[in-house]
Design a protein around this motif. Structure first.
Motif, PDB file in Angstrom:
ATOM      1  N   LYS A 294      51.496  50.969  58.425  1.00 55.35           N
ATOM      2  CA  LYS A 294      51.431  50.149  59.633  1.00 55.35           C
ATOM      3  C   LYS A 294      52.224  48.878  59.364  1.00 55.35           C
ATOM      4  O   LYS A 294      52.381  48.461  58.209  1.00 55.35           O
ATOM      5  CB  LYS A 294      49.987  49.814  59.997  1.00 55.35           C
ATOM      6  N   ALA A 295      52.718  48.259  60.443  1.00 53.85           N
ATOM      7  CA  ALA A 295      53.559  47.077  60.271  1.00 53.85           C
ATOM      8  C   ALA A 295      53.406  46.117  61.437  1.00 53.85           C
ATOM      9  O   ALA A 295      53.060  46.513  62.559  1.00 53.85           O
ATOM     10  CB  ALA A 295      55.023  47.498  60.140  1.00 53.85           C
ATOM     11  N   ASN A 296      53.689  44.850  61.137  1.00 52.73           N
ATOM     12  CA  ASN A 296      53.743  43.798  62.151  1.00 52.73           C
ATOM     13  C   ASN A 296      55.057  43.063  61.967  1.00 52.73           C
ATOM     14  O   ASN A 296      55.246  42.351  60.985  1.00 52.73           O
ATOM     15  CB  ASN A 296      52.552  42.843  62.000  1.00 52.73           C
ATOM     16  N   ASP A 297      55.971  43.248  62.905  1.00 51.95           N
ATOM     17  CA  ASP A 297      57.271  42.584  62.860  1.00 51.95           C
ATOM     18  C   ASP A 297      57.358  41.591  64.011  1.00 51.95           C
ATOM     19  O   ASP A 297      57.652  41.956  65.159  1.00 51.95           O
ATOM     20  CB  ASP A 297      58.407  43.604  62.972  1.00 51.95           C
ATOM     21  N   GLY A 298      57.064  40.324  63.726  1.00 53.85           N
ATOM     22  CA  GLY A 298      57.149  39.293  64.761  1.00 53.85           C
ATOM     23  C   GLY A 298      56.263  39.573  65.948  1.00 53.85           C
ATOM     24  O   GLY A 298      56.642  39.288  67.093  1.00 53.85           O
ATOM     25  N   GLY A 299      55.064  40.134  65.717  1.00 54.01           N
ATOM     26  CA  GLY A 299      54.133  40.432  66.790  1.00 54.01           C
ATOM     27  C   GLY A 299      54.262  41.846  67.351  1.00 54.01           C
ATOM     28  O   GLY A 299      53.448  42.249  68.197  1.00 54.01           O
ATOM     29  N   ILE A 300      55.256  42.602  66.938  1.00 49.80           N
ATOM     30  CA  ILE A 300      55.424  43.991  67.377  1.00 49.80           C
ATOM     31  C   ILE A 300      54.740  44.909  66.371  1.00 49.80           C
ATOM     32  O   ILE A 300      55.067  44.898  65.185  1.00 49.80           O
ATOM     33  CB  ILE A 300      56.908  44.361  67.504  1.00 49.80           C
ATOM     34  N   ASP A 301      53.770  45.689  66.840  1.00 54.69           N
ATOM     35  CA  ASP A 301      53.046  46.621  65.970  1.00 54.69           C
ATOM     36  C   ASP A 301      53.821  47.927  65.845  1.00 54.69           C
ATOM     37  O   ASP A 301      54.221  48.528  66.860  1.00 54.69           O
ATOM     38  CB  ASP A 301      51.651  46.902  66.532  1.00 54.69           C
ATOM     39  N   ARG A 302      54.013  48.372  64.601  1.00 57.87           N
ATOM     40  CA  ARG A 302      54.715  49.623  64.333  1.00 57.87           C
ATOM     41  C   ARG A 302      53.846  50.501  63.434  1.00 57.87           C
ATOM     42  O   ARG A 302      52.996  50.003  62.687  1.00 57.87           O
ATOM     43  CB  ARG A 302      56.059  49.363  63.662  1.00 57.87           C
ATOM     44  N   GLU A 303      54.124  51.804  63.471  1.00 57.35           N
ATOM     45  CA  GLU A 303      53.366  52.738  62.638  1.00 57.35           C
ATOM     46  C   GLU A 303      54.236  53.946  62.305  1.00 57.35           C
ATOM     47  O   GLU A 303      55.041  54.391  63.125  1.00 57.35           O
ATOM     48  CB  GLU A 303      52.100  53.204  63.355  1.00 57.35           C
ATOM     49  N   GLY A 304      54.076  54.455  61.093  1.00 57.74           N
ATOM     50  CA  GLY A 304      54.829  55.633  60.682  1.00 57.74           C
ATOM     51  C   GLY A 304      54.049  56.461  59.694  1.00 57.74           C
ATOM     52  O   GLY A 304      53.278  55.936  58.888  1.00 57.74           O
ATOM     53  N   VAL A 305      54.247  57.765  59.745  1.00 52.63           N
ATOM     54  CA  VAL A 305      53.617  58.677  58.803  1.00 52.63           C
ATOM     55  C   VAL A 305      54.521  59.894  58.643  1.00 52.63           C
ATOM     56  O   VAL A 305      55.150  60.346  59.603  1.00 52.63           O
ATOM     57  CB  VAL A 305      52.205  59.107  59.282  1.00 52.63           C
ATOM     58  N   TYR A 306      54.635  60.398  57.421  1.00 50.88           N
ATOM     59  CA  TYR A 306      55.440  61.591  57.189  1.00 50.88           C
ATOM     60  C   TYR A 306      54.784  62.447  56.107  1.00 50.88           C
ATOM     61  O   TYR A 306      53.971  61.975  55.304  1.00 50.88           O
ATOM     62  CB  TYR A 306      56.873  61.232  56.771  1.00 50.88           C
ATOM     63  N   GLY A 307      55.160  63.711  56.074  1.00 54.81           N
ATOM     64  CA  GLY A 307      54.729  64.621  55.019  1.00 54.81           C
ATOM     65  C   GLY A 307      55.876  65.537  54.659  1.00 54.81           C
ATOM     66  O   GLY A 307      56.630  65.988  55.534  1.00 54.81           O
ATOM     67  N   SER A 308      56.071  65.803  53.368  1.00 53.65           N
ATOM     68  CA  SER A 308      57.153  66.676  52.927  1.00 53.65           C
ATOM     69  C   SER A 308      56.641  67.656  51.878  1.00 53.65           C
ATOM     70  O   SER A 308      55.707  67.358  51.132  1.00 53.65           O
ATOM     71  CB  SER A 308      58.324  65.869  52.362  1.00 53.65           C
ATOM     72  N   LEU A 309      57.283  68.815  51.820  1.00 56.55           N
ATOM     73  CA  LEU A 309      56.913  69.861  50.868  1.00 56.55           C
ATOM     74  C   LEU A 309      58.188  70.526  50.369  1.00 56.55           C
ATOM     75  O   LEU A 309      59.030  70.955  51.165  1.00 56.55           O
ATOM     76  CB  LEU A 309      56.013  70.900  51.533  1.00 56.55           C
ATOM     77  N   MET A 310      58.349  70.593  49.051  1.00 53.64           N
ATOM     78  CA  MET A 310      59.510  71.250  48.445  1.00 53.64           C
ATOM     79  C   MET A 310      59.027  72.263  47.419  1.00 53.64           C
ATOM     80  O   MET A 310      58.104  71.993  46.649  1.00 53.64           O
ATOM     81  CB  MET A 310      60.410  70.222  47.763  1.00 53.64           C
ATOM     82  N   TYR A 311      59.675  73.439  47.406  1.00 53.22           N
ATOM     83  CA  TYR A 311      59.290  74.488  46.450  1.00 53.22           C
ATOM     84  C   TYR A 311      60.546  75.144  45.879  1.00 53.22           C
ATOM     85  O   TYR A 311      61.476  75.494  46.620  1.00 53.22           O
ATOM     86  CB  TYR A 311      58.435  75.555  47.133  1.00 53.22           C
ATOM     87  N   TYR A 312      60.574  75.298  44.530  1.00 51.71           N
ATOM     88  CA  TYR A 312      61.696  75.940  43.862  1.00 51.71           C
ATOM     89  C   TYR A 312      61.557  77.462  43.950  1.00 51.71           C
ATOM     90  O   TYR A 312      60.660  78.048  43.346  1.00 51.71           O
ATOM     91  CB  TYR A 312      61.768  75.515  42.396  1.00 51.71           C
ATOM     92  N   LEU A 313      62.455  78.099  44.694  1.00 53.40           N
ATOM     93  CA  LEU A 313      62.495  79.560  44.761  1.00 53.40           C
ATOM     94  C   LEU A 313      63.044  80.130  43.460  1.00 53.40           C
ATOM     95  O   LEU A 313      62.623  81.204  43.014  1.00 53.40           O
ATOM     96  CB  LEU A 313      63.349  79.998  45.945  1.00 53.40           C
ATOM     97  N   ILE A 314      64.005  79.422  42.868  1.00 56.52           N
ATOM     98  CA  ILE A 314      64.530  79.735  41.533  1.00 56.52           C
ATOM     99  C   ILE A 314      64.396  78.461  40.713  1.00 56.52           C
ATOM    100  O   ILE A 314      64.999  77.448  41.056  1.00 56.52           O
ATOM    101  CB  ILE A 314      66.009  80.174  41.582  1.00 56.52           C
ATOM    102  N   PRO A 315      63.589  78.468  39.640  1.00 56.96           N
ATOM    103  CA  PRO A 315      63.336  77.246  38.887  1.00 56.96           C
ATOM    104  C   PRO A 315      64.609  76.515  38.482  1.00 56.96           C
ATOM    105  O   PRO A 315      65.545  77.118  37.960  1.00 56.96           O
ATOM    106  CB  PRO A 315      62.562  77.747  37.653  1.00 56.96           C
ATOM    107  N   LYS A 316      64.648  75.203  38.775  1.00 53.83           N
ATOM    108  CA  LYS A 316      65.727  74.294  38.406  1.00 53.83           C
ATOM    109  C   LYS A 316      67.070  74.624  39.063  1.00 53.83           C
ATOM    110  O   LYS A 316      68.074  73.980  38.769  1.00 53.83           O
ATOM    111  CB  LYS A 316      65.912  74.249  36.888  1.00 53.83           C
ATOM    112  N   LYS A 317      67.091  75.607  39.963  1.00 53.60           N
ATOM    113  CA  LYS A 317      68.355  76.019  40.578  1.00 53.60           C
ATOM    114  C   LYS A 317      68.361  75.919  42.099  1.00 53.60           C
ATOM    115  O   LYS A 317      69.314  75.412  42.694  1.00 53.60           O
ATOM    116  CB  LYS A 317      68.671  77.467  40.167  1.00 53.60           C
ATOM    117  N   PHE A 318      67.310  76.421  42.751  1.00 50.95           N
ATOM    118  CA  PHE A 318      67.362  76.591  44.196  1.00 50.95           C
ATOM    119  C   PHE A 318      65.982  76.319  44.788  1.00 50.95           C
ATOM    120  O   PHE A 318      64.990  76.925  44.367  1.00 50.95           O
ATOM    121  CB  PHE A 318      67.825  78.009  44.534  1.00 50.95           C
TER     122      PHE A 318
END
Length: 383
Positions: A294-318
């Protein structure tokens, strides 16, 4: 006659080499028979001899070249990125450009004092310059220009980031290209500022430390920019790692930024506060991360959220990656956007990769932008 001498010389060299190997094997056998060496020790010696006799791989040759140019006192490195971008809402739909070229130098002045310098060449600018004093793992002092200790994703180098670009939430709330800090110095500050911080790891528990902390005081004006007011900013994060690979943290950034929010008529100081929760989990093949701010920039309230997932199909390669990112730049009117990203990363050499990302952005009516489809292809070379 010359051919005969040449043939004889080659034969003699072969016999000498073969004889040397035979003598070594016989010697090892005698040492085992006399119980001076065990059979296991003799086998290990023979294996080492075989490894040394084999030709060096290309990677080993590269490492030898690096060692020739680097010392503990002075080490050189860097990376470059070439980016192709397609956007169905841009006037120029297809764009290909060198994105960044970073050169860096670092090293150890003493056992406890180190330094690091990094500059960018495409848009020439000094990004990092700092000195570290680390008397113990539990306590480190860093002074100079570097990444602020706020957000897990902000600490990740572009060379290790799962996607081509940082999350919109991070870009908007952690001193990057969409943050209000850019309004005061017209630079993408890359999550960095000038200041001094203390950090460390505490309470070792087997194969990891239970607690990590980092906190500091910063100028609040961005990189390579002089101070514009008489206040200083504070940033810090406290992280708990209950089991190896799993981290949960909470952090905050509190300060001010000097810019105009009325079309350039007047410039003044504005509150620039952020706080949030971060978490990630990492194994050899899986990386998952989520952050909320959450954020307050000069009285303007902002909000952000994200989620990420990464999986190696081939270890150290792909590997394959997916990310969902929500950002609301003004909660009073719900000016919001959802970014959905799918990507692939192929490593053709350690730390060198080809990245392919597709992002669909769904904007609300209050944001005032068209929904977009963006494809990014990037070549990364680390040296």
């Amino acid at each position: 006659m010359k051919k005969l001498l040449l043939s004889g010389t080659m034969l003699l060299s072969f016999l000498c080499a073969f004889g040397q190997k035979s003598d070594d094997s016989a010697l090892l056998k005698k040492l085992v028979d006399k119980q001076i060496l065990t059979q296991q020790e003799a086998d290990q010696i023979a294996q080492e001899d075989n490894k040394q006799s084999q030709p060096a791989s290309f990677t080993q040759k590269v490492d030898k070249v690096r060692d020739a140019f680097n010392t503990p006192y002075m080490k050189f490195g860097g990376y470059g990125m070439l980016l192709y971008k397609y956007s169905d809402v841009s006037n120029v739909k297809h764009d290909f450009e060198p994105r960044v070229v970073f050169l860096n130098m670092g090293g150890q002045l003493t056992n406890t004092i180190g330094y690091f310098v990094m500059a960018e060449l495409v848009d020439p600018l000094l990004h990092e310059l700092y000195l570290d004093w680390t008397p113990t793992k539990a306590f480190n002092i860093r002074a100079g220009q570097f990444k602020v200790p706020f957000s897990f994703e902000n600490q990740i180098s572009l060379t290790n980031l799962e996607t081509v670009v940082y999350s919109r939430t991070i870009s908007s709330l952690v001193s990057m290209s969409d943050d209000v800090m850019k309004l005061q110095n017209n630079k993408n500050n890359g999550g960095r500022d000038i200041g001094i911080q203390a950090s460390g790891s505490l309470f070792p528990t087997g194969n990891h430390d239970l607690l990590q902390y980092s906190m500091g005081v910063f100028q609040g004006s961005g990189i390579t920019t002089r101070e514009q007011n008489n206040t200083k900013d504070f940033a810090g994060t406290l992280t708990v790692q209950p089991i190896k690979g799993l981290r949960v943290g909470a952090g905050g950034y509190f300060g001010q930024a000097t810019y105009s929010n009325d079309g350039g008529i007047t410039t003044s100081d504005h509150v620039r506060n952020r706080w949030g929760i971060s978490s990630d989990y990492q194994t050899d093949r899986l990386t998952a991360r989520a952050e909320w701010f959450k954020a307050n920039d000069g009285g303007i309230d902002r909000e952000g959220v994200y989620g990420s997932l990464m999986y190696y199909l081939i270890p150290k390669k792909f590997n394959a990656v997916g990310k969902v990112d929500y950002f609301n730049k003004d909660k009073n009117i719900n000016s919001e956007v959802m970014d959905y990203t799918l990507g692939l990363n192929y490593y053709f050499f350690p730390q060198c990769r080809f990245q392919l990302n597709y992002t669909y952005s769904d904007y609300s009516n209050k944001w005032g932008a068209e929904n977009s489809n963006v494809v990014q292809a990037q070549l990364q070379i680390v040296f």
